[in-house]
Design a protein around this motif. Structure first.
Motif, PDB file in Angstrom:
ATOM      1  N   THR A 150      -4.668  14.720  -5.809  1.00  0.00           N
ATOM      2  CA  THR A 150      -3.770  13.727  -5.801  1.00  0.00           C
ATOM      3  C   THR A 150      -3.848  12.770  -4.453  1.00  0.00           C
ATOM      4  O   THR A 150      -4.094  11.690  -4.541  1.00  0.00           O
ATOM      5  CB  THR A 150      -2.393  14.034  -6.159  1.00  0.00           C
ATOM      6  N   CYS A 200       1.151   6.213  -7.086  1.00  0.00           N
ATOM      7  CA  CYS A 200      -0.099   7.254  -7.348  1.00  0.00           C
ATOM      8  C   CYS A 200       0.353   8.672  -7.446  1.00  0.00           C
ATOM      9  O   CYS A 200       0.115   9.571  -8.147  1.00  0.00           O
ATOM     10  CB  CYS A 200      -1.222   6.949  -6.640  1.00  0.00           C
ATOM     11  N   VAL A 240       2.103   1.489  -3.451  1.00  0.00           N
ATOM     12  CA  VAL A 240       1.083   1.994  -4.383  1.00  0.00           C
ATOM     13  C   VAL A 240       0.734   3.572  -4.261  1.00  0.00           C
ATOM     14  O   VAL A 240       0.677   4.229  -5.295  1.00  0.00           O
ATOM     15  CB  VAL A 240      -0.262   1.233  -4.173  1.00  0.00           C
ATOM     16  N   SER A 241       1.155   3.925  -2.991  1.00  0.00           N
ATOM     17  CA  SER A 241       0.699   5.476  -2.659  1.00  0.00           C
ATOM     18  C   SER A 241       1.936   6.197  -3.317  1.00  0.00           C
ATOM     19  O   SER A 241       1.445   7.279  -3.701  1.00  0.00           O
ATOM     20  CB  SER A 241       0.519   5.672  -1.154  1.00  0.00           C
ATOM     21  N   CYS A 286       0.971  -1.331   0.007  1.00  0.00           N
ATOM     22  CA  CYS A 286      -0.077   0.026   0.043  1.00  0.00           C
ATOM     23  C   CYS A 286       0.834   1.368  -0.092  1.00  0.00           C
ATOM     24  O   CYS A 286       0.419   2.124  -0.668  1.00  0.00           O
ATOM     25  CB  CYS A 286      -1.027  -0.201   1.128  1.00  0.00           C
ATOM     26  N   VAL A 293       2.666   9.535 -10.407  1.00  0.00           N
ATOM     27  CA  VAL A 293       1.908   9.607 -11.655  1.00  0.00           C
ATOM     28  C   VAL A 293       0.709  10.861 -11.601  1.00  0.00           C
ATOM     29  O   VAL A 293       0.759  11.423 -12.748  1.00  0.00           O
ATOM     30  CB  VAL A 293       1.290   8.198 -11.646  1.00  0.00           C
ATOM     31  N   LEU A 294       0.293  10.869 -10.413  1.00  0.00           N
ATOM     32  CA  LEU A 294      -1.102  11.776 -10.714  1.00  0.00           C
ATOM     33  C   LEU A 294      -0.719  13.349 -10.270  1.00  0.00           C
ATOM     34  O   LEU A 294      -1.306  14.109 -11.145  1.00  0.00           O
ATOM     35  CB  LEU A 294      -1.921  11.458  -9.353  1.00  0.00           C
ATOM     36  N   ILE A 353      -7.094  11.206  -3.931  1.00  0.00           N
ATOM     37  CA  ILE A 353      -7.364   9.925  -4.860  1.00  0.00           C
ATOM     38  C   ILE A 353      -6.488   8.827  -4.501  1.00  0.00           C
ATOM     39  O   ILE A 353      -6.852   7.676  -4.155  1.00  0.00           O
ATOM     40  CB  ILE A 353      -7.060  10.304  -6.255  1.00  0.00           C
ATOM     41  N   MET A 354      -5.094   9.218  -3.988  1.00  0.00           N
ATOM     42  CA  MET A 354      -4.143   8.220  -3.624  1.00  0.00           C
ATOM     43  C   MET A 354      -4.787   7.627  -2.232  1.00  0.00           C
ATOM     44  O   MET A 354      -4.725   6.270  -2.196  1.00  0.00           O
ATOM     45  CB  MET A 354      -2.981   9.023  -3.322  1.00  0.00           C
ATOM     46  N   PHE A 408      -7.630   5.245  -3.191  1.00  0.00           N
ATOM     47  CA  PHE A 408      -7.249   4.096  -3.602  1.00  0.00           C
ATOM     48  C   PHE A 408      -6.415   3.059  -2.753  1.00  0.00           C
ATOM     49  O   PHE A 408      -6.740   1.855  -2.706  1.00  0.00           O
ATOM     50  CB  PHE A 408      -6.408   4.335  -4.815  1.00  0.00           C
ATOM     51  N   THR A 409      -5.591   3.506  -1.899  1.00  0.00           N
ATOM     52  CA  THR A 409      -4.904   2.833  -1.121  1.00  0.00           C
ATOM     53  C   THR A 409      -5.767   2.208   0.042  1.00  0.00           C
ATOM     54  O   THR A 409      -5.424   0.906   0.295  1.00  0.00           O
ATOM     55  CB  THR A 409      -3.798   3.432  -0.630  1.00  0.00           C
TER      56      THR A 409
END
Length: 140
Positions: A109, A96, A92-93, A89, A99-100, A112-113, A116-117
């Protein structure tokens, strides 16, 4: 239909408990961090590592006991899975974020991050870390 409705209710209750535990983790993290920095005068980076670890330990205990009510066959294996999931996680954060933030405001960002996580963490916790022991295996 009633069985499906009961399943959805149970899932919603788990999501709410998971969110509550997340808030509690944040309180533990902040309390330990500021106690170490302000009262004990630790370096903020070291205090962050300790406070984050305290939040993770809190998360493991409460999610195991309250959110998913999981009695592991092997507590060590369950803790390892929990650590791996939280490491994933974190990764992934970071991805994100990289990218974002290139094409949207930082606040958007972060929202959303985090969302999602949160989903990844809940799914991994429910169906991997705290998955109920198969009843057939438990009786062996």
């Amino acid at each position: 239909m009633a069985a499906c409705e009961g399943t959805w209710r149970g899932l919603i209750r788990q999501v709410i408990r998971f969110g509550f535990v997340g808030v509690l983790n944040t309180v533990v993290d902040f309390a330990v961090f500021f106690a170490l920095v302000r009262l004990v005068h630790w370096n903020a980076l070291i205090a962050q590592s300790v406070s984050y670890a305290c939040g993770l330990c809190n998360s493991y205990v409460w999610n195991r006991l309250i959110t998913f009510r999981a009695a592991p066959r092997s507590p060590a294996a369950q803790m390892l899975k929990f650590a791996v999931l939280n490491g994933v996680c974190y990764g992934v954060s970071e991805v994100c974020l990289i990218v974002l933030q290139a094409w949207m405001p930082l606040v958007a960002t972060k929202v959303i991050m985090t969302g999602f996580t949160l989903l990844v963490n809940f799914a991994g916790s429910k169906w991997w870390v705290f998955r109920p022991v198969n009843k057939q295996l438990a009786s062996e």
